[in-house]
Design an enzyme around this catalytic site. Structure first.
Site, PDB file in Angstrom:
ATOM      1  N   HIS A  44       0.733  -1.352   0.048  1.00  0.00           N
ATOM      2  CA  HIS A  44      -0.071   0.063   0.110  1.00  0.00           C
ATOM      3  C   HIS A  44       0.876   1.252  -0.127  1.00  0.00           C
ATOM      4  CE1 HIS A  44      -4.051  -1.907   0.816  1.00  0.00           C
ATOM      5  NE2 HIS A  44      -3.332  -2.904   1.430  1.00  0.00           N
ATOM      6  N   LYS A  48      -8.404  13.917   4.381  1.00  0.00           N
ATOM      7  CA  LYS A  48      -7.396  12.839   4.464  1.00  0.00           C
ATOM      8  C   LYS A  48      -6.401  12.986   5.569  1.00  0.00           C
ATOM      9  CE  LYS A  48      -6.409  13.785   0.010  1.00  0.00           C
ATOM     10  NZ  LYS A  48      -6.440  12.662  -0.711  1.00  0.00           N
ATOM     11  N   ARG A  49      -5.626  11.810   6.009  1.00  0.00           N
ATOM     12  CA  ARG A  49      -4.644  11.987   6.815  1.00  0.00           C
ATOM     13  C   ARG A  49      -3.741  13.113   6.361  1.00  0.00           C
ATOM     14  NH1 ARG A  49      -4.139   8.266  11.163  1.00  0.00           N
ATOM     15  NH2 ARG A  49      -2.171   9.327  11.522  1.00  0.00           N
ATOM     16  N   LYS A 109       0.903  14.395   0.897  1.00  0.00           N
ATOM     17  CA  LYS A 109      -0.553  14.565   0.297  1.00  0.00           C
ATOM     18  C   LYS A 109      -0.636  15.864   0.086  1.00  0.00           C
ATOM     19  CE  LYS A 109      -2.361  10.673   2.951  1.00  0.00           C
ATOM     20  NZ  LYS A 109      -3.012   9.905   1.846  1.00  0.00           N
TER      21      LYS A 109
END
Ligand code: 26Q
Length: 808
Positions: A355, A543-544, A549
């Site tokens: 992942h 999102k985290r 990100k």
């Protein structure tokens, strides 16, 4: 198919209240009623689960075992009622008994047994496994405390413990008679007996693993699988006789060590701290799981020789990698097999999903720790590593490649290489990510065993993430695509494409979004006291919090907008609301600074009259599954702006798309496949491609050049240094982007390189928003083409290509 009529449910609830609380419905409060609801549905599911197991056994079916340190389940009441086909009856029964169904649902705590994407993926797959009638079970730890509850105090994240079990435990059925013993530490004693070398572990500590089962009902079927959560207990009550010998504290220590194992979920997402307790958690849950599977297999078939024909163990990232040596241990030490036979069975039973490609998230354990905590597992792992390395040497004749593929090197155990060596399949979670695994991260291993490498693009439970959470859109979809067919055949959503020119449909779609925005605004007001203007674009990044990100890129763009507005208060005509939600790992200082920055900026904009009805930033506290369920239906813009090559897939992107939001994003993870079906014309792509980002880095990226060249960017970054009206300055983040710190490179995630392109994409987005007909048409196409991102599709691919099990 219906499990209950309204009347039957009323009676069952009334009876449960009486048995559990000695109360009538009039006397009971909401919390008691919630528990009664859970218990009634749990009973119904337990019955179905027994039937499912019976049939699986009778027909000697192959079983899928999904091992994951995380299952981010969220709430279960509405979901279970939905899948059992009794949601309307349940609502009616509650009203008849004098309760508000909505209040009862809202009272349920999220089962937050996961961090983010990886954990939520596991939860979505459980739903599909049951719905597709695949005999399967999930396995994890029954954490006392799930992911922490986030509060924002003076702009900063504060973590509070999340004890979900008070009410949440109503879903769990403990099965103490199926407990397993897990051994830690101690020493090994070897002896020969009738021609066999035996190895026994002596001394050390034993911990009891007690299964607590949560049933997972499928939709439109009686098939019901189980999520088995292991709780940790000390095997012996504290021995009071030791008290007099002065060893009382040693005895309580053992007990404490046992019970701390299932205490808390590690809150790090895509980052690893090599803590010994984490390794203990991993082995605890892996050993309990493999022992229990082997025990059942033996009871059914009388031998483990055909284990791999009847079982497949899918491991969610490397976190459960110890299944490989643990299964070897059981086959060799307990079943008396020779190495080669045990290895054959193991390497035909285990499949590994990767992942992440982030170096800091690739699991590695120091050999000393490993050896001390798991002496026998260490021994077996050494032998696996030795044989694998020999194979690699014979294949490559190249020291560099041997080093790269080694399971143990430089005193470190590399879990990914262990999984590649000991598994039958290695898959990535999006087309791009799987290519990166093959061509880059695992290129040498892939040269050796190319047949093992494959892709299964992630998917989401569309029944939860569309039908259940967005009833308005659900009924539009039903009207246009032939009723509820899409619930079992998500590709039926495709038919929506036929209405792209249908004015009436587009207006209905716009109406739905508008109402959902109003609902969300009301919720945000009530929960957090923040006023959201439903006339504004709802532009969302949830999102985290992680640097890759690039929430910070989003912030830089907002600062640019804000500064433009200072120069020209007429620069923004369309009101724009930026929503953020994100938890930062408690030890991730930079991530916490970014949360603080978002809150400082929100406060600045909130207090500037120029921004009124034009620009707004809101940080949504405690982002979690149940908040996402409210937010997705109300979102218009989905921010998926990771540095290309870094986000393995993303699954939030799919939830937004399915609810009609348009994506502003990079060609990363599953965005690539969204783009394949949507084309440039139905999303707002920007920025460096994955190969370009790699090239920019290789060629010596200097972020300062961009700062010096671009006056807009220059001014934005300077604002970080100055800070805002709350007096906090963000010079540290400024430094990090331009000079790097602690020896790290400047702007590791290429924010400055993508800044201009990002601003352009946001501009195109806002221009499109000004044309509602166009926007609604794009939104419709997004919903129509989201069917491929259903978890059902993904799980069928696993079933066909990796597990080789039949399904609906
Ligand atoms: C490992 C060891 C010790 C402590 C923590 C961990 C740990 C915990 C969680 C490492 C990684 C994670 C979580 C990773 C994760 O959520 N990855 C995401 O998986 C999603 C499902 O495939 C993808 O969509 C996301 O792109 C990916 O980031």
């Amino acid at each position: 198919m219906t499990a209950f009529t309204t009347k039957e449910l009323e009676d069952a609830l009334t009876a449960k209240l009486m048995v559990n609380f000695g109360k009538t419905a009039e006397e009971a409060g909401d919390a008691e009623m919630l528990r009664a609801c859970a218990l009634v549905l749990r009973d119904a599911m337990a019955l179905r689960s027994v039937e499912t197991r019976k049939e699986t056994r009778r027909e000697k079916k192959k079983k899928v075992h999904y091992l994951s340190l995380e299952f981010l389940m969220g709430r279960s009441l509405q979901k279970n009622a939905y899948n059992l086909g009794v949601l309307p009856q349940m609502k009616e029964a509650l009203e008849h008994l004098g309760f508000q169904a909505g209040d009862i649902f809202e009272l349920e705590p999220d089962a937050g047994l996961g961090n983010g994407g990886l954990g939520r993926l596991a939860a979505c797959y459980l739903d599909s496994l049951s719905t597709l009638e695949i005999p399967a079970a999930g396995y994890s730890i029954c954490y006392d405390l799930g992911i922490f509850k986030q509060k924002i105090v003076e702009g900063q994240q504060v973590e509070l413990p999340d004890s979900w079990k008070g009410i949440g435990s109503a879903w769990l059925l403990p099965k103490p008679e199926e407990a397993q013993q897990i051994r830690f530490g101690g020493t090994l004693r070897e002896f020969w007996d009738d021609g066999h070398l035996h190895i026994v572990q002596e001394g050390g500590t034993t911990v009891l693993a007690i299964p607590c089962d949560m049933e997972i009902a499928g939709y439109n079927t009686r098939h019901t699988n189980t999520l088995r959560l292991w709780d940790a207990k000390s095997p012996k009550p504290v021995d009071m006789s030791l008290y007099s010998k002065g060893e009382y504290f040693k005895a309580t220590e053992d007990e404490a060590m046992a019970e701390v194992i299932a205490k808390v979920l590690y809150p790090e997402d895509n980052h690893i701290e090599g803590k010994s307790l984490r390794l203990k958690q991993q082995y605890f849950f892996v050993s309990a799981t493999v022992q229990s599977i082997a025990e059942k297999h033996l009871a059914e078939f009388g031998t483990l020789v055909n284990f791999h024909e009847k079982n497949v163990l899918q491991i969610n990232d490397t976190h459960p990698a110890l299944v490989i040596p643990e299964l070897m241990r059981i086959l060799i030490d307990d079943a008396g097999m020779e190495w080669d036979q045990a290895w054959f069975i193991t390497t035909h039973s285990v499949a590994y999903t990767n992942h992440t490609v982030l170096a800091e998230a690739l699991e590695k354990w120091p050999q000393d720790l490993f050896q001390q905590i798991l002496p026998r597992i260490w021994q077996i792992t050494v032998e696996i590593a030795r044989r694998w390395q020999e194979t690699c040497e014979n294949f490559f004749h190249d020291m560099e490649k041997v080093r790269d593929t080694a399971v143990i090197w430089d005193g470190v155990v590399r879990m990914a290489n262990l999984c590649i060596a000991g598994g039958m399949s290695v898959n990535g979670v999006s087309a791009l990510h799987s290519e990166i695994l093959k061509k880059d991260v695992f290129k040498n291993a892939c040269a050796m065993e190319p047949q093992k490498f494959t892709n299964v693009t992630n998917g989401i439970d569309h029944r939860r993430w569309l039908a259940e959470i967005n009833p308005r859109l659900h009924s539009l979809v039903c009207d246009l695509t032939g009723g509820e067919r899409y619930l079992m055949e998500p590709e039926a959503l495709k038919q929506l494409d036929d209405y792209a020119a249908d004015r009436e449909v587009l207006i209905r779609l716009a109406d739905i979004k508008r109402k959902n925005k109003e609902d969300f605004a009301a919720y945000a007001k009530k929960q957090q006291g923040v006023f959201l203007n439903p006339d504004a674009i709802f532009d969302v990044q949830v999102k985290r919090l992680h640097e890759y990100k690039r929430q910070l890129l989003n912030v830089l763009h907002i600062i640019a907008l804000y500064q433009r507005l200072q120069d020209d208060p007429a620069a923004i005509t369309q009101p724009h609301t930026f929503l953020f939600g994100a938890k930062a790992a408690p030890g991730y200082a930079v991530a916490k600074r970014i949360i603080h920055l978002i809150n400082s900026l929100a406060d600045q904009i909130d207090h500037d009259p120029i921004c009124e009805d034009k620009l707004q930033v809101a940080f949504l506290e405690n982002y979690r599954v149940s908040l996402a369920e409210r937010l997705m239906p109300a979102s218009e813009v989905s921010q998926q702006i990771s540095t290309a090559g870094k986000e393995a897939s993303g699954t939030g992107n799919m939830k937004f798309m399915m609810n009609g939001a348009l994506t502003v994003g990079t060609l990363d993870g599953a965005n690539v496949e969204m783009h394949d079906v949507l084309g440039d014309e139905n999303m707002f792509l920007f920025g460096l491609r994955s190969d370009e980002a790699a090239a920019v880095r290789r060629e010596g990226y200097v972020s300062q050049r961009l700062y010096n060249r671009d006056p807009v960017l220059h001014r934005v970054l300077d604002a970080l240094k100055t800070g805002f009206r709350d007096g906090v300055n963000y010079e540290d983040l400024y430094q990090r982007l331009l000079f790097g710190d602690r020896g790290g490179p400047a702007d590791e995630y290429l924010l400055l390189a993508d800044f201009q392109a990002y601003c352009d994409a946001e501009k195109r987005m806002a221009q499109t928003y000004a044309d509602p007909a166009k926007w609604n048409e794009m939104s419709l196409h997004n919903i129509a083409r989201s069917g491929i991102f259903a978890a059902d599709r993904a799980v069928r691919q696993y079933a066909d290509n990796i597990w080789h099990v039949p399904h609906r």
